[in-house]
Write an enzyme that holds these catalytic residues in place. Structure first.
Site, mmCIF file in Angstrom:
data_model
loop_
_atom_site.group_PDB
_atom_site.id
_atom_site.type_symbol
_atom_site.label_atom_id
_atom_site.label_comp_id
_atom_site.label_asym_id
_atom_site.label_seq_id
_atom_site.Cartn_x
_atom_site.Cartn_y
_atom_site.Cartn_z
ATOM 1 N N GLU A 250 0.876 -1.166 0.000
ATOM 2 C CA GLU A 250 0.000 0.000 0.000
ATOM 3 C C GLU A 250 0.916 1.219 0.000
ATOM 4 O O GLU A 250 1.560 1.524 1.001
ATOM 5 C CB GLU A 250 -0.905 0.016 1.241
ATOM 6 C CG GLU A 250 -1.867 1.189 1.236
ATOM 7 C CD GLU A 250 -2.526 1.422 2.587
ATOM 8 O OE1 GLU A 250 -3.653 1.950 2.586
ATOM 9 O OE2 GLU A 250 -1.931 1.100 3.623
ATOM 10 N N ASP A 319 -11.511 0.797 2.812
ATOM 11 C CA ASP A 319 -11.340 2.176 3.249
ATOM 12 C C ASP A 319 -12.127 3.193 2.432
ATOM 13 O O ASP A 319 -12.051 4.392 2.705
ATOM 14 C CB ASP A 319 -9.859 2.566 3.193
ATOM 15 C CG ASP A 319 -9.091 2.097 4.420
ATOM 16 O OD1 ASP A 319 -9.712 1.939 5.486
ATOM 17 O OD2 ASP A 319 -7.870 1.882 4.315
#
Length: 549
Positions: A250, A319
Site C-alpha cells: 500500500e 477504506d
C-alpha cells in the site's frame, strides 16, 4: 518485465474484511470459520487467492491495524488452529492466502511499547520514535493522517512519541536494526507457516524525515515515501525473494513515474496499490465523475509500468465507499454501471482484486443516524461538521457519502433478516437492499452481476492477451468513453465503456484500428456489431475480440 508469467499475474484476488464476511458462531461478528464456510463460493467464482484484513491480536481501535501481538489471532476471529485449518483447506481448493502485514506501527498495547514507555533508558525505548517536548509544545508541527498532531506527550518521561495514524498506533523506529530484526523474524515465521504472501499496510511511511523538516503542500510529506526508504525495502525484499509468494504494497505518495522503482524485478514488491484513480471519488459531492481524469490516472500507471512492472487493479477496498455508488449510479443504472465499472478496470494490465460484495454490486448504506456508524474518523468528522454550524441532517448526508463503513456493512448472502451473514444482530447494520442485492438471488440469474464477474474471470484465464498483452488507449480526451486495446501477436481485445448516464457517440475513423472484431461480452441484451463510428447507451460496456492470423 519478461513474458515469464508468475502465478500472481494469472490469478484474480479477493479481499476479505473478516468482521463483515461470514459469522459462523452467531455472535454478530464474522470470523475465520466463516471464511472457511465460503471457500467453495470463492472457488466457484474463480478466485485464485484471498487477501485477509488483519486478524491478529489487537485492541481494535483501528479495525485491527493496531496490532498487539503479531503471532496471535484475535479471539473474536478464532484461533491459530482454525487459521491453520483455513490455510490447509484453501490450499486444497487451489486458493492461496495473503495476509495483511502492518509493520509501520504497532498498538500501544504491544509489549514493546509498554516497555518503551516506562523510561527513557528502557531497552525498548528506541523501538519507537520519541523526542523531547512539553505538554504545550510538540517536537514539531507534523500532522497525523487521522487529524491533529502526529505527536502524543508522555508526562512521566517528558517526551512525545510519533504516530502517523491514531495515538494508539505508535510508529516503529526503522532506524533501529533490532526493530528490523524482530520484524523480519516474525515475517519468516508466517512464511514458514505456508502463507502465500503479504499486503503491506502503510509501507511507504516507514522512513521519516529529520524532525526539523517541515511539511510541504502535502501535509504528510515528512513521512511519506521519504528519500532513503529504499534501503529498508531492499532488506525486506531479500526475505521475500526466498519464498514463492506475492507481495503488494500500500504505497500512498508513490507516483506513476516512481512506480518502476517500487515494482517489478528491480523493484521492492510484485505490485503496489496506488491511489491516483480511487482518490477521485472524494469529488463526487462536487459533481459528476470526471471521466477524462479517471482515464488519465489509470492510463498513466499502465504506461509507466509497461514492460517494467505490474499493476494491482482495484475499484474498492475496506477504506472507501462502494464503487457503484461513488463512480457509477446505484439508482437508475445500478446493474449497468456496476458491470461497466467491472469491465473498465478488470481487463487493464495487472492483477484484478475484487472486494467482498463488489461482485454482487453492494452499494453505499443510507445510514439513518450517526449511532449506526462505527468508523471513528467518521464520528469525529460528524462532530466537527456540527461545530462548524451544519445541521445534523447535512452532517449525516456527508457522512453517508464518505464513511468507510459503506464498504464494511455485512456481506449480503441472502434476503434473510441479517442477510445470511449471521442469525444474531451484526456488529454493523445490514443494508436493507439485501432483499434485492444478495448472492443467493444472483446465483440463480444468468444476467446477474455475479454471473458477469464469473464470465470476466474465465475470459482472463483463457486468454494470455488479457494478462500480458500490450495496453493501448484510444480517444483519451473523450469525456464519456474509456476505450483501450490489449494486444498480443495472436489475438487482440478491444474494451469500450461508457462511464456516464448519458448516451454518447464515438468516431474512430482517424485511428489505426482494424474493423474485424467479434463481440465477446456486453452488459446490454443486444449484440452490437463493431463499427468505427457508433453510439453507446448509458453505462454500456462492450468487449470485442480479434484473432490475428
Amino acid at each position: 518485465m519478461t513474458k515469464n508469467v508468475q502465478w500472481w499475474q494469472q490469478e484474480v484476488g479477493y479481499q476479505i474484511y473478516p468482521a463483515s464476511f461470514k459469522d459462523s458462531n452467531q455472535d454478530g461478528i464474522g470470523d475465520i470459520n466463516g471464511i472457511r464456510e465460503k471457500l467453495s463460493y470463492l472457488k466457484e467464482l474463480g478466485i485464485g487467492f484471498i487477501w485477509i484484513n488483519p486478524i491478529y491480536s489487537s485492541p481494535f481501535v483501528d479495525n485491527g491495524y493496531d496490532i498487539s501481538d503479531y503471532q496471535e489471532i484475535l479471539a473474536k476471529f478464532g484461533t491459530m488452529a482454525e487459521f491453520d485449518l483455513l490455510l490447509a483447506e484453501a490450499h486444497q481448493m487451489g486458493i492461496r492466502v495473503i495476509m495483511d502485514l502492518v509493520i509501520n506501527h504497532t498498538s500501544d498495547q504491544h509489549k514493546w511499547f509498554i516497555e518503551s514507555k516506562k523510561s527513557v533508558d528502557n531497552p525498548f525505548r528506541d523501538y519507537y520514535l520519541w523526542a523531547d517536548s512539553t505538554s504545550e509544545l510538540a517536537p514539531n508541527e507534523w500532522q497525523s493522517i487521522f487529524g491533529g498532531s502526529a505527536w502524543t506527550h508522555d508526562e512521566e518521561t517528558g517526551q512525545s512519541y510519533l504516530h502517523v495514524f491514531a495515538k494508539e498506533q505508535p510508529d516503529l523506529n526503522w532506524e533501529n536494526p533490532k526493530v528490523r530484526e524482530e520484524l523480519f523474524t516474525m515475517i519468516r515465521w508466517w512464511l514458514e507457516k505456508g502463507i502465500d504472501g503479504f499486503r503491506l499496510d502503510a509501507i511507504s511511511h516507514i522512513k521519516k524525515a529529520d524532525y526539523a523538516v517541515p511539511a510541504t503542500a502535502n501535509p504528510f510529506s515528512p513521512f511519506q515515501n521519504v528519500t532513503g526508504i529504499g534501503e529498508y525495502l531492499t532488506e525486506l525484499k531479500t526475505i521475500f525473494n526466498e519464498y514463492d509468494i506475492m507481495t503488494v504494497g500500500e504505497a500512498s505518495g508513490v507516483s506513476a513515474t516512481e512506480g518502476p522503482q517500487w515494482v517489478g524485478e528491480s523493484g521492492y514488491f510484485d505490485m503496489i496499490f496506488e491511489f491516483d484513480h480511487i482518490s477521485l471519488w472524494n469529488h463526487e459531492e462536487q459533481g459528476a465523475l470526471d471521466v477524462v481524469k479517471l482515464k488519465q490516472a489509470l492510463s498513466q500507471w499502465q504506461n509507466s509500468l509497461a514492460g517494467k512492472g505490474w499493476n494491482a487493479l482495484y475499484m474498492e477496498n475496506h477504506d472507501v465507499p462502494r464503487s457503484v455508488s461513488a463512480f457509477g449510479n446505484d439508482q437508475n443504472y445500478w446493474l449497468e454501471s456496476a458491470k461497466a465499472l467491472g469491465m473498465m478496470y478488470f481487463f487493464l494490465q495487472g492483477t484484478p482484486f475484487i472486494y467482498q460484495g463488489q461482485e454482487i454490486g453492494m452499494t453505499n448504506m443510507a445510514f439513518e443516524s450517526i449511532e449506526q456508524v462505527d468508523a471513528l474518523d467518521s464520528r469525529k468528522l460528524y462532530q466537527r461538521l456540527l461545530q462548524e454550524g451544519r445541521t445534523p441532517e447535512e452532517s449525516l448526508a456527508i457522512i453517508r457519502s464518505t464513511t468507510r463503513d459503506n464498504s464494511r456493512t455485512p456481506m449480503q448472502w441472502t434476503d434473510e433478516k441479517f442477510a445470511g451473514f449471521s442469525s444474531h444482530d451484526p456488529w454493523l447494520v445490514v443494508n436493507p437492499n439485501k432483499e434485492v442485492i444478495n448472492v443467493e438471488a444472483q446465483e440463480k440469474e444468468p444476467n446477474s452481476l455475479l454471473s458477469f464477474y464469473k464470465q470476466m474471470i474465465q475470459l482472463r484465464k483463457q486468454h494470455t492477451a488479457l494478462i500480458t498483452g500490450e495496453f493501448k488507449e484510444y480517444l483519451p480526451e473523450h469525456k464519456q468513453l474509456f476505450i483501450y486495446e490489449r494486444i498480443e501477436s495472436s489475438e487482440q481485445f478491444l474494451i469500450m465503456v461508457n462511464l456516464t448516464m448519458e448516451k454518447t457517440t464515438f468516431d474512430l475513423t482517424t485511428e489505426k484500428l482494424a474493423e474485424d472484431w467479434s463481440l465477446v461480452l456486453t452488459n446490454y441484451l443486444d449484440e452490437p456489431q463493431f463499427g468505427l463510428v457508433g453510439e453507446f447507451a448509458p453505462y454500456e460496456a462492450r468487449m470485442y475480440q480479434r484473432k490475428v492470423l
